[in-house]
Design an enzyme around this catalytic site. Structure first.
Site, PDB file in Angstrom:
ATOM      1  N   CYS A  42      19.548   6.935  14.082  1.00  0.00           N
ATOM      2  CA  CYS A  42      18.987   5.745  13.268  1.00  0.00           C
ATOM      3  C   CYS A  42      17.719   5.176  13.913  1.00  0.00           C
ATOM      4  CB  CYS A  42      20.148   4.714  13.151  1.00  0.00           C
ATOM      5  SG  CYS A  42      20.255   3.619  14.194  1.00  0.00           S
ATOM      6  N   ASP A  80       6.553  -4.290   5.675  1.00  0.00           N
ATOM      7  CA  ASP A  80       5.090  -4.793   6.356  1.00  0.00           C
ATOM      8  C   ASP A  80       5.615  -5.356   7.950  1.00  0.00           C
ATOM      9  OD1 ASP A  80       5.699  -6.997   5.222  1.00  0.00           O
ATOM     10  OD2 ASP A  80       3.792  -7.506   4.735  1.00  0.00           O
ATOM     11  N   CYS A 110      24.022   3.612  20.766  1.00  0.00           N
ATOM     12  CA  CYS A 110      23.258   2.788  19.936  1.00  0.00           C
ATOM     13  C   CYS A 110      23.678   1.825  19.664  1.00  0.00           C
ATOM     14  CB  CYS A 110      22.833   3.847  18.802  1.00  0.00           C
ATOM     15  SG  CYS A 110      21.837   3.045  17.454  1.00  0.00           S
ATOM     16  N   GLY A 127       0.848  -1.434  -0.134  1.00  0.00           N
ATOM     17  CA  GLY A 127       0.086   0.138   0.036  1.00  0.00           C
ATOM     18  C   GLY A 127       0.991   1.295   0.049  1.00  0.00           C
ATOM     19  N   CYS A 178      -1.419  -5.269   9.738  1.00  0.00           N
ATOM     20  CA  CYS A 178      -2.769  -4.315   8.834  1.00  0.00           C
ATOM     21  C   CYS A 178      -3.765  -5.509   8.644  1.00  0.00           C
ATOM     22  CB  CYS A 178      -2.162  -3.949   7.520  1.00  0.00           C
ATOM     23  SG  CYS A 178      -1.393  -2.117   7.756  1.00  0.00           S
ATOM     24  N   LEU A 235      -6.187  -4.958  -3.218  1.00  0.00           N
ATOM     25  CA  LEU A 235      -6.604  -3.824  -3.990  1.00  0.00           C
ATOM     26  C   LEU A 235      -7.446  -2.633  -3.304  1.00  0.00           C
ATOM     27  CD1 LEU A 235      -8.012  -6.199  -7.034  1.00  0.00           C
ATOM     28  CD2 LEU A 235      -5.673  -5.119  -6.747  1.00  0.00           C
ATOM     29  N   GLN A 236      -7.649  -2.699  -2.255  1.00  0.00           N
ATOM     30  CA  GLN A 236      -8.335  -1.798  -1.458  1.00  0.00           C
ATOM     31  C   GLN A 236      -7.445  -0.387  -1.120  1.00  0.00           C
ATOM     32  OE1 GLN A 236      -6.870  -1.653   1.873  1.00  0.00           O
ATOM     33  NE2 GLN A 236      -8.275  -0.765   3.215  1.00  0.00           N
TER      34      GLN A 236
HETATM   35 ZN   LIG Z   1      21.554   4.601  16.001  1.00  0.00          ZN
END
Ligand SMILES: [Zn+2]
Length: 257
Positions: free
Chosen positions: A177, A133, A251, A44, A194, A74-75
């Site tokens: 990030c 997704d 991180c 989508g 979804c 298709l929606q």
């Molecule tokens: Zn990072």
């Protein structure tokens, strides 16, 4: 960057509304024509992103998806037609994009992005737009784009809500990030899909068009980047909220261990 191509008469007419913008002009349009963008997923979100990027004349547009078109797609996945049911999404998208703009080279990768193939697939692209997704792909792309120094424009939708941000942590200070925001991927069953929770079709259009806008801005280096900011859209309230995303010193992807 590769040398900028000269534009033909037909290209000047096709892209006239871009060229007249002082922020783009002929040089900017030539940059778009020279750009190579990979769009991950042909669902989508990426349907409008792909269509606008093709119409904008992005010279090389890659699409990677291992799924086939289903009636229930298709929606919202408006790049595919009813007649495309059963066809590989990457191939269906390639056909549709060729009809929008035959000048664009569309590379259809009919495979699932994995740790084993991510470097090979990303090679040859400058910018990645993620409309996948699942969290595994999102984190795989975050880490690979950081390693390979590629800008990642990432968007997601569920129910009536959407969010989008840009990650280019390889540029250093001030650029976080995805793992600076959420260090580890949630388990797949922690957040409904979804298919389970539903999604408003037109929401894909809103976020997908924003994703195409941010990709174009990153290529041209115009306006204010979404790097360091997460934009959250609530379609029911018709509200946009912005969250600051801070680069985390420790991180696991872009920090110092
Ligand atoms: Zn990072």
């Amino acid at each position: 960057m590769a040398s900028l191509p000269d534009m033909t008469e037909a290209q000047i007419r096709r892209y006239a509304r871009h060229i007249v913008l002082s922020e783009i002009g002929g040089i900017g349009q030539s940059r778009l024509i020279a750009a190579r963008v990979l769009v991950v997923g042909a669902g989508g979100l990426v349907a409008p992103a792909l269509q606008y990027l093709a119409a904008a004349g992005i010279g090389t547009l890659g699409v990677i998806d291992d799924d086939t078109v289903d009636l229930s797609n298709l929606q919202r996945q408006i790049i595919h037609r009813t007649a495309d049911i059963g066809i590989a999404k990457a191939e269906s998208a390639k056909r549709a994009l060729g009809e929008i703009n035959p000048e664009v080279t569309v590379q259809a990768h009919q495979e699932r992005l994995t740790a084993a193939n991510v470097e090979r697939v990303l090679d040859g692209y400058d910018i990645v737009a993620d409309g996948s997704d699942n969290f595994a792909t999102r984190y795989l792309l975050n880490d690979a784009c950081y390693r390979l120094k590629k800008t990642l424009v990432s968007a997601a939708i569920l129910r009536f809500d959407g969010q989008i941000s840009t990650y280019k942590a390889w540029q250093g200070a001030g650029h976080p990030c995805l793992r600076c925001l959420f260090p580890a991927a949630p388990t797949e069953d922690a957040v409904p899909s979804c298919a389970q929770a539903g999604v408003l079709g037109a929401l894909a259009g809103t976020l997908g068009a924003m994703q195409a806008t941010e990709v174009v801005k990153e290529i041209l280096g115009i306006g204010r980047s979404l790097s360091g900011r997460l934009l959250v859209y609530d379609a029911l309230a018709v509200s946009f909220e912005e969250m600051a995303v801070t680069k985390q010193a420790h991180c696991p992807t872009c920090g110092t261990p």
